[in-house]
Design a protein around this motif. Structure first.
Motif, PDB file in Angstrom:
ATOM      1  N   GLY A 156       0.793  -1.249  -0.007  1.00  0.00           N
ATOM      2  CA  GLY A 156      -0.068   0.011   0.134  1.00  0.00           C
ATOM      3  C   GLY A 156       0.965   1.239   0.127  1.00  0.00           C
ATOM      4  N   CYS A 157       0.159   2.483  -0.034  1.00  0.00           N
ATOM      5  CA  CYS A 157       1.097   3.602  -0.197  1.00  0.00           C
ATOM      6  C   CYS A 157       1.749   4.110   1.271  1.00  0.00           C
ATOM      7  N   ASN A 158       1.369   3.136   2.265  1.00  0.00           N
ATOM      8  CA  ASN A 158       2.249   3.581   3.330  1.00  0.00           C
ATOM      9  C   ASN A 158       3.049   2.347   3.883  1.00  0.00           C
ATOM     10  N   ASP A 159       3.071   1.461   2.913  1.00  0.00           N
ATOM     11  CA  ASP A 159       3.902   0.212   3.441  1.00  0.00           C
ATOM     12  C   ASP A 159       5.154   0.329   2.728  1.00  0.00           C
ATOM     13  N   PRO A 160       6.234  -0.296   3.428  1.00  0.00           N
ATOM     14  CA  PRO A 160       7.741  -0.120   3.071  1.00  0.00           C
ATOM     15  C   PRO A 160       7.998  -0.590   1.599  1.00  0.00           C
ATOM     16  N   PRO A 165       2.951   1.675 -10.680  1.00  0.00           N
ATOM     17  CA  PRO A 165       2.408   0.527 -10.036  1.00  0.00           C
ATOM     18  C   PRO A 165       3.518   0.040  -9.199  1.00  0.00           C
ATOM     19  N   GLN A 166       3.168  -0.264  -7.941  1.00  0.00           N
ATOM     20  CA  GLN A 166       3.956  -0.635  -6.834  1.00  0.00           C
ATOM     21  C   GLN A 166       4.532  -1.983  -7.085  1.00  0.00           C
ATOM     22  N   LYS A 167       5.816  -2.070  -7.064  1.00  0.00           N
ATOM     23  CA  LYS A 167       6.324  -3.582  -6.867  1.00  0.00           C
ATOM     24  C   LYS A 167       6.094  -4.117  -5.835  1.00  0.00           C
ATOM     25  N   PRO A 168       6.330  -5.551  -5.829  1.00  0.00           N
ATOM     26  CA  PRO A 168       6.037  -6.585  -4.335  1.00  0.00           C
ATOM     27  C   PRO A 168       7.096  -5.844  -3.389  1.00  0.00           C
ATOM     28  N   LEU A 169       6.499  -6.162  -2.115  1.00  0.00           N
ATOM     29  CA  LEU A 169       7.306  -6.035  -1.025  1.00  0.00           C
ATOM     30  C   LEU A 169       8.498  -6.792  -0.983  1.00  0.00           C
ATOM     31  N   VAL A 178       3.130  -9.623  -4.397  1.00  0.00           N
ATOM     32  CA  VAL A 178       2.383  -9.199  -5.470  1.00  0.00           C
ATOM     33  C   VAL A 178       2.502  -7.641  -5.722  1.00  0.00           C
ATOM     34  N   SER A 179       2.031  -7.215  -6.838  1.00  0.00           N
ATOM     35  CA  SER A 179       1.976  -5.678  -7.350  1.00  0.00           C
ATOM     36  C   SER A 179       0.655  -4.940  -6.817  1.00  0.00           C
ATOM     37  N   ASN A 180       0.941  -3.629  -6.695  1.00  0.00           N
ATOM     38  CA  ASN A 180      -0.285  -2.990  -6.583  1.00  0.00           C
ATOM     39  C   ASN A 180      -0.145  -1.970  -7.757  1.00  0.00           C
TER      40      ASN A 180
END
Length: 441
Positions: free
Chosen positions: A285-289, A295-299, A316-318
């Motif tokens: 999410g936007c506040n996760d590390p 698109p956000q890459k997986p954690l 997975v991605s977002n």
């Protein structure tokens, strides 16, 4: 793997022996390649993504325009407008001119003049206007066919109308791309459930919701309820956490970097516990590390040393797109939906989700007001295939609806509630697309 007890009829009535229940397995495919493979070249300008979006939707709208207006009118570009008051069709990208829209130049000017500015969460004003632009020009739009407060910047559409002597285009009708054709839905021999959760907020100092999280894990593991209920729980084929694993939207101001670092071990243990009993997909999410740009890459895998030992654990991605038992699932951690509501008078999350299906684009305000990677060749947020399950995470409350398109499309819309606030998750039955909430308060 689930366990329950059942009486052994060959022995006394008071003697029980365990009976093992297997978790139902279904086919799974990750369809998020376009989110993983986005170029990270930050030397490029953001104009490229608008150009790619417009080119993509010109091809999409060709058939939609013909279906709606036949070939009665010419399709022109803005630079080809010559004759005034001649009805024609223009394909372009909507852009809203908003007085309250944040601007870094305006902020600097206000700071230099030492004028205090009130903080805002919504940026809609009655003076907002809308223009249509293509690669070269833009033109102001007027008309009753479009409500400036019900659209946002970045939506591509076809406009039927004419230009007057003042250079203003009067709209007579409007055509959206619409929801794409949906492939036939498979038939299942029994119920199959997907669990959707978000906003677990495990980095928070608050502990009120941690008991509910333990109940959630025990419920997934089949440690509650009757034997018949445990058998029903074995039909949960996938768990998707749509962002907010570390920090939820509702608690972002109260969680520090040290909180996130100290919570890594408990987050990893939680993911390992869930992955040991069911397939688990973790979206950032936007506040996760993770990087804030969509698109956000997986954690990063180093955050999950225990969970990485399970093949059922997936980073997975977002946004995220996958196929479960032949049903296409698409969703985000909620950033696009919240941003659309900030820049319009659309205040119902389900209505916003319906609009994005009709626009055939899940994040039209990228990159204008949502941080986004400067894509060059393609726009990854285009909804190329009509999903069966369409979800948005980190919502204030659980809500659901069944969208039925003009072409027979059936899409289950789900607003996944913030677990930290509501102690609630969503369940979707793929066999009949029914959806309901489960509370652990």
């Amino acid at each position: 793997m689930l366990f329950r007890t059942q009486p052994d009829k060959s022995k006394s009535e008071d003697t029980f022996q365990p009976l093992e229940l297997e978790r139902h397995n279904v086919d799974y495919k990750d369809r998020s390649q376009r989110f993983y493979q986005v170029s990270r070249d930050f030397s490029k300008q953001y104009a490229h993504i608008y150009s790619a979006r417009l080119n993509t939707f010109r091809n999409i709208l060709d058939s939609v325009i013909f279906k709606k207006w036949s070939n009665k009118y010419k399709i022109l570009k803005l630079c080809e407008l010559r004759e005034k008051d001649t009805t024609c069709i223009i394909v372009g990208t909507l852009f809203k001119l908003q007085e309250l829209k944040p601007s870094i130049l305006k902020q600097l000017s206000d700071q230099l003049e030492i004028i205090p500015q009130p903080s805002r969460t919504h940026f809609v004003h009655d003076s907002d206007t809308i223009v249509l632009e293509d690669e070269l020009q833009r033109i102001k739009l007027v008309g009753d066919c479009i409500d400036v407060h019900k659209v946002v910047t970045g939506v591509v559409c076809a406009i039927l109308g004419s230009e007057d002597e003042d250079g203003i285009f009067t709209i007579k009708d409007i055509c959206w791309a619409g929801c794409n054709i949906q492939k036939p839905l498979p038939t299942l021999d029994s119920d199959k459930y997907i669990v959707l959760a978000s906003g677990l907020n495990m980095a928070s100092d608050a502990s009120e919701h941690l008991f509910s999280l333990h109940l959630f894990v025990e419920w997934l593991a089949g440690m509650s309820g009757t034997a018949q209920y445990q058998e029903e729980l074995s039909k949960i084929v996938r768990v998707i956490i749509a962002g907010g694993l570390f920090v939820s939207h509702s608690n972002e101001m109260t969680v520090t970097e040290s909180n996130v670092i100290s919570s890594v071990d408990s987050v990893d243990s939680f993911c390992a516990a869930v992955s040991s009993v069911a397939p688990l997909d973790i979206m950032p999410g936007c506040n996760d590390p993770a990087g804030v740009m969509l698109p956000q890459k997986p954690l990063h895998y180093c955050l999950f040393p225990k969970a990485m030992g399970y093949k059922s654990f997936n980073r997975v991605s977002n946004p995220y797109e996958c196929e479960v038992a032949g049903f296409l699932c698409l969703g985000s951690s909620g950033e696009p939906l919240k941003d659309i509501m900030r820049y319009s008078k659309l205040d119902d999350p389900l209505e916003v989700m319906t609009k994005t299906l009709q626009w055939r684009h899940m994040a039209p305000t990228c990159p204008d007001t949502v941080p986004c990677t400067p894509c060059t060749d393609t726009d990854p947020f285009t909804i190329y295939n009509c999903p069966t399950l369409y979800f948005s995470g980190n919502c204030e409350e659980f809500a659901t609806d069944l969208y039925e398109g003009d072409g027979g499309q059936r899409v289950r819309l789900v607003c996944v509630p913030d677990f930290c606030l509501t102690k609630t998750v969503a369940l979707v039955n793929l066999a009949n697309l029914e959806c309901y909430s489960m509370s652990f308060s």
